[in-house]
Design an enzyme around this catalytic site. Sequence first.
Site, short mmCIF file in Angstrom:
data_model
loop_
_atom_site.label_atom_id
_atom_site.label_comp_id
_atom_site.label_asym_id
_atom_site.label_seq_id
_atom_site.Cartn_x
_atom_site.Cartn_y
_atom_site.Cartn_z
N SER A 132 -62.53 3.14 27.69
CA SER A 132 -61.28 2.48 28.06
C SER A 132 -61.43 1.90 29.46
CB SER A 132 -60.14 3.49 28.06
OG SER A 132 -60.30 4.38 29.14
N LYS A 133 -60.41 1.17 29.85
CA LYS A 133 -60.42 0.59 31.20
C LYS A 133 -60.62 1.68 32.25
CE LYS A 133 -57.64 -3.57 31.03
NZ LYS A 133 -56.41 -4.21 31.45
N ARG A 134 -60.07 2.84 31.95
CA ARG A 134 -60.17 3.94 32.92
C ARG A 134 -61.60 4.41 33.14
NH1 ARG A 134 -56.65 7.63 30.41
NH2 ARG A 134 -55.72 5.78 29.48
#
Length: 476
Positions: free
Chosen positions: A245-247
Amino acid sequence: MIRTRFAPSPTGYMHVGGVRTALFAWLLARQGNGHFILRLEDTDQAREVAGADEHLMRSLKELGLTYDEGPDVGGDYGPYRQSERLDIYKKWALKLLESGRAYVDPYTTEEVQAFREQAQAEKRAFLYRHHRPETLSTDWDGSKPLRFKSDPKEYRWTDAVMGDRQTGPEVIDDFILIKSDGFPTYNFAHIVDDAEMQITHIIRGQEFLASTPNYLNLYEALEITPPVIASVPPIMNEAGNKKLSKRDGAKDTLEYIHEGIPLPAFLNFIATLGWNDGTEQEIFSVDELIAKFSLDRVQSSGARFDERRMQWISGAHIREMDIESLYNATSRYWPEESDAYDDDYKKSVLGLIQERLKKYSEIPELTRFFFIDLQINHELISSHKQLKKLETTELIDILTQAKTALENCEWSTEKIQDCLNELLESTGQKPAVLFSLIRIATTQSPASPELAGSLAVLRKDRSLSRISTQLEALSQ
Ligand code: GLU
């Protein structure tokens, strides 16, 4: 003729998972002299993000994944935006109504939700068809959803990546074909479009695998032979325990390219996220990818996104480049200070750092000292493992000897190397002391390419004057 498509919804940026799906489809098409098609699936207006379609198209082009048919390039099977194909879906929906395989959903959303909750409370799987009315209305004015009248049965099929699959009738249900807003669902639209566009291979995320038996049921009702279906597993984070994910630092794809990962290296990295050619080979040119790619060697388990591996692949590609192409590719990454220097000088600098360069954006940091005299940085010596143990007088002594030796040296990489080797003997110092000291004096940088080569590029007068400046600083 092979016809593959990339069918993103314009709901955000272009993430690596999307690029991989697109790349696999593009490779297959290029391999078979076929067509790669871009279709924008914009039927969920609530999720749409302004400008996302433009961004997707620009990304594909910048990535070199050029499409032969698509919204902005046209083609024989357009339009290529689902929102412009509503008449086509309607035509196919009417066909299903006629053949008794579609009906008007009589319930409100709230009623359907209540059925679902009731099933949940009784701990059984919710199936809409359990509530299918006795008599089905085919009087469809578009204000109510249109549902598929399924024919529950067992399925066995082969997914080109996931292998042989088998499901029972309990997974088959009456799904919505056209919503009350007039837009088709993905479930319906993609089947119509893939048929109309004569797609031969569907490559998409694994999240659609569970619905595939329902799609097979609809293909039958429409008397369409399904294309080859390949469900690709998700890309996992570095630890391999959840979807990337972006995280986890996953960026918009173009950011990697703008940071100066060479395009072929990036495509190499993406293609080998879950694919190999059956050998140990890890570095592939784009032409090799086209020649060697095959769906049956795509792994069925999620591949880990490892940014260090990307850097490693990138470095390997950069080392393979000839200096001319590398220089041209890096033109916009040079520090401002380099403007005063000619191409030949910059090319020799590039030749020195090529070995260790992982992405073009590292160039300013690695090369600045070739263009300007950096200020004396005392910390480079005081924090150096070997040098910090020496008295200043010793440092001055060693560096003075070095200066004298270099003054009498002819100025080519080879000759400088000879001089440095002689100096090692005459001073009786270890390379870690002698070479580090000269390196710091002449670069004022914590890291620099190999010493003799760097001095040769810097030229004699500049190297010697930097050593003098360091000597002055030490004596103060
Ligand atoms: N619009 C779907 C998505 O964005 C495409 C799936 C497919 O390729 O069929 O995930």
